[in-house]
Design a protein around this motif. Structure first.
Motif, short mmCIF file in Angstrom:
data_model
loop_
_atom_site.label_atom_id
_atom_site.label_comp_id
_atom_site.label_asym_id
_atom_site.label_seq_id
_atom_site.Cartn_x
_atom_site.Cartn_y
_atom_site.Cartn_z
N GLN A 145 6.26 -5.23 4.07
CA GLN A 145 4.91 -5.55 4.58
C GLN A 145 4.29 -6.66 3.73
O GLN A 145 3.68 -7.60 4.27
N ARG A 395 0.56 -4.34 9.37
CA ARG A 395 1.23 -4.50 8.07
C ARG A 395 0.26 -4.22 6.92
O ARG A 395 0.61 -3.55 5.94
N ASN A 396 -0.96 -4.74 7.01
CA ASN A 396 -1.90 -4.50 5.93
C ASN A 396 -2.33 -3.04 5.88
O ASN A 396 -2.51 -2.47 4.80
#
Length: 624
Positions: A145, A395-396
């Motif tokens: 990520q 992803r964050n």
């Protein structure tokens, strides 16, 4: 240049002395560049004579640079002894085709896991790498990520903010555990400072934020997201102008108090969109005791508007921080019970995976529901395993959910990696490893050397050796290379200096409000005109069809365009009917044979909606 491109570099040599010179010219190519001809030549120059050497080169695959070194020997001046003369030039090399990712997940018990034979051959050797993550907990693949957020090449306000979170919270020690190389602390801080400056450049007159700039439409949920980050950055010691924060907070306060202020051009449920914006704004304000309790209680009475658990959890935290514990507990229980539908776009940049990851992050950050968090990690890992593509939001959110888990103790375990002739031991202190070069080779296997089950996540990234097949989900894209008269060009017979009109036709079956079109240029082309949409002069002699496309482009929902050295980028709102036409002008410049990258379109926040267009193999540009 792209891997496989062949061209000629021109080397000018001039004799500025009064005597004839016989020179030896030695050439050397390094990195991702090969010489295609002789490595040395001898030439004689009369006084004042100039000669141009043509140096044929070929780019290798992958992403990086090639270096050409030229050494000239034999320069003769009366009464002087001169050392060889050396010059160096570097050329950027980037892949012609979109990046390729392959994920391999397994639970290691008493049997080893082996990478299937031939899997590495799908990638160009140059630029091929992998991230390995092992844990006694189901992995959220934090290393991947962080890598993907750092590598994402576009920068709307959401993508900029999401990309800054790992820099804010992931220090060198954490990155090392994940198998990543951290940047110097000064560089990391400078990146955050530049990111803050970029975000403030997108702040609108009323304190809110636009998606691509301060002159864009107000983005309600994103305004809370960006303000949240800016406040966190300030708390970490970064300089954020107080006036900008004050304006942003005042705008969030209006969101919490004025439901009808919040609009959405595209949402399957406007009531949820408004609730999500208000709940997030309330949580951000409540951290500094600025959320009006009356507004929070009014929002609590409308909790049935929520179509996801995330805003209910955010409202719960806001209520708790403002002193209403009974309602906070009710909102939390309700939030943990609601599951978001995967087929709805709710105007809050979310998805089932994003929402569950942020819920887990909030539970950890606020020390809530400790008895449920382990089970939620397992469920989130299963969701991740089922997701081929991820947005920057997702992803964050996964990074935020997983960063606190790394600091928590886990059961001791040991595992061994065997890759080609290399062997490595892994354990909780070194749970991640970056694999490249000799450490990423066949055969590759992993063995659990203990009794505790170990969860394995291996992500191989790189670039394919061949163009991906055309196709996609929900969207399609087609590209035409045309002459200025609108007729198709023969790409095997372009002349240096020719103008090339590039036409992109994009369609969608369902509306895509966040479509991003990317068209990489072959290395022999350069963008010619950065304002074709408003320019009539350059298309005076074009066909009526081209003029219709130009008018269509002027009326299309284009929100943002970028004309970079190596690509054309457009963000647009695709309706679920008709065709959107885009035009830009390029010029054939450097003779050679070049790979032609395919055109691409994707939904930034429904990443499974994407498409790749057909592309010819090569473009040939001839000198005049």
């Amino acid at each position: 240049m792209a891997g496989g491109d062949e061209t000629r570099l021109a080397l000018d040599l001039s004799n500025l002395t009064a005597t004839p010179q016989t020179l030896e010219v030695h050439l050397n190519a390094e990195g991702q560049l090969n010489l295609s001809g002789l490595s040395s030549q001898t030439l004689t120059l009369s006084p004042g004579q100039r000669s141009t050497l043509q140096v044929p080169v070929k780019a290798l695959g992958g992403y990086g640079t090639g270096k050409l070194t030229v050494t000239v020997k034999g320069l003769n001046l009366p009464g002087e002894t001169l050392a060889p003369f050396t010059r160096e030039w570097t050329l950027g090399v980037r892949p012609a085709y979109p990046a390729l990712l392959k994920h391999y997940r397994a639970v290691l018990n008493d049997q080893p896991w082996t990478l299937p034979e031939g899997e590495l051959q799908a990638f160009e050797p140059a630029g091929r790498e992998a991230l390995l993550s092992l844990s006694s907990r189901p992995p959220l693949n934090l290393g991947e990520q962080i890598r993907a957020l750092k590598a994402y090449p576009y920068g709307c306000s959401e993508q900029t903010t999401s990309g800054l979170y790992p820099a804010l919270y992931a220090d060198a020690a954490l990155l090392k555990r994940l198998g990543l190389e951290g940047e110097p602390d000064a560089d990391r801080k400078r990146k955050i400072e530049l990111g803050i400056e970029r975000l403030l450049g997108m702040q609108r007159y009323n304190g809110s934020f636009g998606l691509w700039g301060a002159d864009g439409q107000e983005e309600y949920w994103l305004s809370a997201y960006i303000t949240d980050f800016l406040l966190r950055a300030r708390d970490q010691g970064y300089a954020v102008p107080p006036d900008a924060l004050k304006k942003a907070s005042e705008r969030l306060l209006r969101y919490t108090q004025e439901r009808n202020l919040i609009e959405s051009d595209y949402s399957d449920n406007l009531d949820h969109t408004r609730f999500a914006v208000q709940a997030y704004a309330a949580m951000v304000l409540a951290r500094s005791q600025q959320a009006p309790l009356g507004a929070l209680r009014s929002l609590f009475e409308r909790r049935s508007d929520a179509r996801s658990g995330l805003p209910l959890v955010q409202l719960s935290i806001a209520l708790q921080k403002m002193g209403d514990q009974p309602r906070a507990e009710q909102a939390l229980v309700a939030g943990l019970a609601v599951t978001r539908a995967a087929d709805q776009w709710l105007g809050d940049y979310g998805s089932p995976l994003r929402d569950q990851a942020l819920i887990l992050a909030l539970l950890e950050e606020n020390n809530l529901m400790s008895g449920q968090r382990e089970a939620r990690v397992f469920a989130l890992s299963d969701q991740l395993a089922a997701s081929q593509w991820l947005s920057t939001q997702e992803r964050n959110a996964l990074f935020l959910a997983g960063r606190d888990l790394l600091g928590q103790p886990e059961q001791p375990w040991t595992a061994q990696l065997v890759s080609g002739s290399q062997t490595r031991e892994l354990n909780p202190a070194q749970a991640g490893l970056k694999l490249e070069g000799p450490l990423l080779a066949s055969p590759l296997s992993l063995r659990n050397e203990g009794s505790v089950p170990v969860y394995q996540q291996l992500t191989i990234s790189g670039y394919p050796q061949h163009a991906p097949p055309a196709g996609g989900e929900n969207m399609s894209i087609r590209r035409d290379y045309l002459g200025m008269n609108g007729e198709p060009l023969n790409l095997k017979n372009l002349q240096s200096g020719d103008l090339v009109l590039v036409h992109l036709a994009v369609t969608a079956k369902q509306r895509v409000p966040d479509a991003l079109v990317v068209d990489l240029l072959p290395a022999g082309l350069e963008l010619e005109n950065q304002n074709l949409g408003q320019s009539a002069a350059s298309l005076e002699n074009a066909s009526s069809q081209v003029k219709q496309w130009r008018e269509s482009m002027q009326n299309a929902g284009v929100q943002h365009q970028e004309y970079r050295d190596d690509r054309y980028v457009a963000a647009l709102n695709l309706e679920g009917y008709g065709t959107t036409h885009l035009l830009y002008l390029a010029r054939a410049v450097t003779p050679g044979t070049y790979r032609v990258p395919p055109p691409q379109v994707e939904s930034m926040y429904r990443p499974n909606w994407q498409a790749v267009g057909e592309t010819p193999a090569d473009m040939v540009i001839k000198g005049r």
